[in-house]
Write a protein that holds these residues in place. Structure first.
Motif, PDB file in Angstrom:
ATOM      1  N   GLU A  42       4.583   5.320   5.472  1.00 18.22           N
ATOM      2  CA  GLU A  42       4.671   5.242   6.930  1.00 18.22           C
ATOM      3  C   GLU A  42       5.875   4.416   7.373  1.00 18.22           C
ATOM      4  OE1 GLU A  42       0.934   3.698   8.142  1.00 18.22           O
ATOM      5  OE2 GLU A  42      -0.068   5.663   8.211  1.00 18.22           O
ATOM      6  N   MET A  43       6.168   3.327   6.647  1.00 18.94           N
ATOM      7  CA  MET A  43       7.317   2.507   7.020  1.00 18.94           C
ATOM      8  C   MET A  43       8.626   3.264   6.835  1.00 18.94           C
ATOM      9  SD  MET A  43       6.631  -0.345   8.356  1.00 18.94           S
ATOM     10  CE  MET A  43       8.272  -1.031   8.245  1.00 18.94           C
ATOM     11  N   ASP A  64       0.862  -1.177   0.000  1.00 19.30           N
ATOM     12  CA  ASP A  64       0.000   0.000   0.000  1.00 19.30           C
ATOM     13  C   ASP A  64       0.904   1.234   0.000  1.00 19.30           C
ATOM     14  OD1 ASP A  64      -2.437   1.589   0.389  1.00 19.30           O
ATOM     15  OD2 ASP A  64      -1.618   1.937   2.382  1.00 19.30           O
ATOM     16  N   ARG A  75       0.495   4.277   1.070  1.00 24.22           N
ATOM     17  CA  ARG A  75       0.527   4.961   2.362  1.00 24.22           C
ATOM     18  C   ARG A  75       1.314   4.151   3.379  1.00 24.22           C
ATOM     19  NH1 ARG A  75      -4.677   6.516   6.257  1.00 24.22           N
ATOM     20  NH2 ARG A  75      -3.411   7.030   8.116  1.00 24.22           N
ATOM     21  N   GLY A  76       1.097   2.822   3.394  1.00 23.91           N
ATOM     22  CA  GLY A  76       1.859   1.983   4.321  1.00 23.91           C
ATOM     23  C   GLY A  76       3.349   2.042   4.043  1.00 23.91           C
TER      24      GLY A  76
END
Length: 691
Positions: free
Chosen positions: A349-350, A343, A345-346
């Motif tokens: 974030e990571m 994803d 967005r994921g």
């Protein structure tokens, strides 16, 4: 009257109204004022930077009714007609739509005729790089030597596509892209004159979105005015452009600075509400980090191209330089790997969580001084003028322990740092020793030779060693110089002129009951052969008996010669005519059983990696073909007890080598060369003729 867009309404009509391009305007103004006019000009640059505008201003300057100058009046009929685009002697050609050579020839047919109204007939060819090669060839002669009443003004966004023959016939001017500061400054003037309210942040968004083009900035401003109902607001412009709120990037960086994972994820959540391109968000984050790194290296080099110079300088003060570099590198790698994330967005974030988890550790608790004392003392830094006399008053405990024979646990090395190699210390004989053929030592250095030094330079294997429990006389201990003193004394002796020193010999260790050794046992020491560091360390520890030399392992007995079935296998191997890996397997086997059609071979286990069922099958087929019947062959991995074909071949090669070397050694001519000229036979250079 119909509405006129800002890009056309605010098009400059004189050089004074031009925004930027000072380097081009200066050359053109000076040329016009001094009447040094070229017949062809080429203007290059990206879209919307003023190429066509400058060409039209030049046409007005050349044809203005007031005369040729860099300041056209703007009021005469010629200036008004040029501004309105209906001047008959200004021929504007769109090369993108007239690329054929026929169009160019038609254009050049009218060059010879004089202008209708103005002084010069001006040909303005826009996007000239779109012309075909035949059109360029047709234009060359006229462009090089046009009539005196003709001027060519060429404009292009891609000068690399122009032939060098065209470039060499023109004066070339490269127009620069508009920086955001210049765009914002011009938009502020235009909107103020138009009476349209605006926000400064909105103009910075438009300036960055224009990407160096003033025309694009004016067009976007028109769109923003329509979108904002007569106002230019930052929120409206951001929604219109679909760009990211620059302040949210600073929110993410502030959360990273504070190490607050909750605030960082909340900032990501707010970003997600706008549905952004996460790769673009990461690129914007990298752009800010890049500007922060520049601010840390050179604060005055930070521009205000995005209207956030103060925030960048504040971040440069708050973020450590190593954190900035770390975050930038992490962002680059994360942007490369972002398409691989399940994803977007994921993945974003990571990247942020990785920055937070692996940020450089706080170095505030780092030790402020070295963890280990370097052991540098004033006596080492400042060399005393008389090192021998100084050591009489301050005896080294390490040397005392070594001379008295105490355990090594009580005798610490005298130096904390290694000593540079110098000449060896001069040994001293005890009182009552017979006179020796060497120079008389100084009075302070008369002492017993330490056992370790005697072992080091006086025949370690042959000299007798005293018992560890034996102690030296008290006088020897008190007169023995410390290792630093001996090193200094050795330095003085090594630097003395050769004529002032007699040849010295090192005696082997003696005791009061043994006669002194003969002169043949003396060993003359070279200053470069003795390691003073090792000398000092050996003096500090008791002498131990040398360990006996470890006997070399005897060579393993040779394999028993082949007899019986093993000898038959040696002969059979030559007749099988095997090749490749199968031949290698057979050469390391020996025949141990041949009962009828059942044969058993023993294979050297060292060849087990090469052996498999395929090799066994091929060897069995070769035996079947040789004997003319079907045999059952078994191969066992066991060490052959008798000679294999490979071992027999190696033995024969070794015998031939020995015979070849012996023949060379026994050759009379070779022996004569060795005796008369000290010739040497180099090892490994003799090879048998028949290999």
């Amino acid at each position: 009257m119909s509405y006129q867009v800002l890009a056309r309404k605010w098009r400059p009509r004189s050089f004074r109204e031009m925004v930027g391009q000072t380097h081009v305007l200066k050359a053109l103004i000076n040329a016009l004022d001094s009447q040094r006019l070229h017949h062809a000009y080429l203007f290059t640059g990206t879209r919307g930077v003023g190429k066509t505008t400058i060409a039209r201003i030049i046409a007005k300057c050349l044809n203005c009714e007031t005369g040729i100058s860099s300041i056209p009046c703007g009021q005469c009929s010629v200036c008004r007609e040029i501004d309105e685009g209906r001047f008959v002697d200004l021929i504007e050609v769109d090369a993108a739509s007239r690329t054929k050579v026929e169009d160019t020839r038609e254009l050049l047919d009218n060059v010879q005729y004089a202008p209708s109204r103005g002084r010069f007939k001006v040909y303005l060819i826009d996007e000239v790089h779109m012309l075909s090669s035949h059109s360029f060839n047709a234009l060359l002669k006229t462009l090089e030597e046009p009539p005196p009443h003709v001027k060519f003004l060429l404009a292009t966004t891609d000068p690399q596509k122009l032939p060098v023959t065209i470039l060499s016939r023109c004066l070339q001017f490269a127009l620069k892209s508009m920086p955001p500061e210049r765009v914002v400054e011009h938009l502020t003037h235009v909107l103020g004159a138009e009476g349209i309210p605006f926000e400064s942040d909105a103009l910075w968004l438009l300036g960055r979105a224009a990407d160096g083009s003033m025309r694009d900035a004016m067009s976007l401003t028109d769109q923003a005015i329509a979108f904002g109902e007569g106002r230019v607001l930052a929120a409206d412009v951001r929604a219109m452009l679909g760009t990211l709120d620059h302040g949210q990037v600073y929110g993410v960086l502030q959360a990273l600075l504070e190490g607050d994972a909750r605030a960082m994820l909340e900032a990501v959540r707010q970003l997600a509400e706008q549905g952004p391109d996460w790769s673009g968000v990461l690129a914007e984050l990298l752009n800010v980090l890049h500007r922060v790194a520049i601010a840390q290296a050179l604060p005055e080099a930070v521009d205000n191209g995005q209207g956030d110079r103060e925030r960048v300088l504040a971040l440069a003060q708050a973020l450590p330089a190593e954190d900035v570099q770390f975050y930038y590198q992490m962002g680059l790698i994360g942007r490369r790997d972002l398409p691989l994330a399940p994803d977007p967005r994921g993945g974003f974030e990571m990247v942020l969580l990785r920055m937070l988890a692996f940020r450089p550790a706080d170095v505030g608790g780092a030790p402020g001084r070295p963890l280990k004392d370097q052991g540098i003392r004033s006596a080492t830094a400042d060399s005393p003028s008389d090192p021998v006399a100084e050591t009489d008053s301050a005896q080294s405990p390490a040397v005392s322990a070594a001379v008295s024979g105490e355990s090594s646990a009580m005798a610490a090395p005298a130096f904390a740092e290694p000593i540079e190699p110098v000449s060896p210390p001069e040994p001293r004989l005890p009182a009552g020793a017979p006179d020796l053929p060497w120079e008389e030592p100084s009075q302070a250095a008369g002492a017993l030779v330490s056992k370790s030094a005697a072992m080091l330079v006086g025949g370690m294997a042959t000299a007798p060693v005293a018992e560890k429990t034996e102690r030296a006389p008290e006088s020897a201990v008190s007169d023995q110089p410390s290792p630093p003193a001996r090193a200094s004394l050795a330095c003085e002796r090594s630097t003395a002129p050769a004529a002032d020193r007699a040849p010295e010999r090192m005696p082997a260790p003696v005791t009061g009951e043994e006669p002194p050794p003969a002169d043949d046992d003396y060993y003359e020491v070279d200053a470069e052969e003795v390691d003073v560091e090792a000398y000092a360390y050996l003096d500090a520890f008791p002498v131990e008996e040398p360990l006996p030399a470890k006997p070399e392992p005897e060579a393993e007995p040779a394999v028993a010669p082949a007899t019986g079935l093993a000898a038959e296998w040696l002969e059979l191997f030559q007749r099988l005519r095997l090749a490749g890996m199968t031949a290698n397997i057979a050469a390391n086997c020996t025949l141990v059983k041949a009962e009828g059609d059942h044969w058993v071979l023993h294979l050297d286990p060292a060849q087990a990696a090469l052996f498999n069922s395929t090799q066994q099958r091929r060897l069995n087929e070769a035996l079947n073909q040789h004997h003319g019947r079907t045999l059952k062959l078994d191969i066992e991995l066991r060490k052959p007890e008798q000679e294999t074909p490979a071992q027999a071949a190696a033995r024969r090669r070794a015998e031939r080598q020995r015979q070849a070397e012996a023949s060379i050694q026994d050759d009379p001519l070779i022996r004569q060369l060795i005796q008369q000229f000290a010739a040497v036979i180099r090892d490994g250079t003799i090879e048998p003729l028949n290999t």
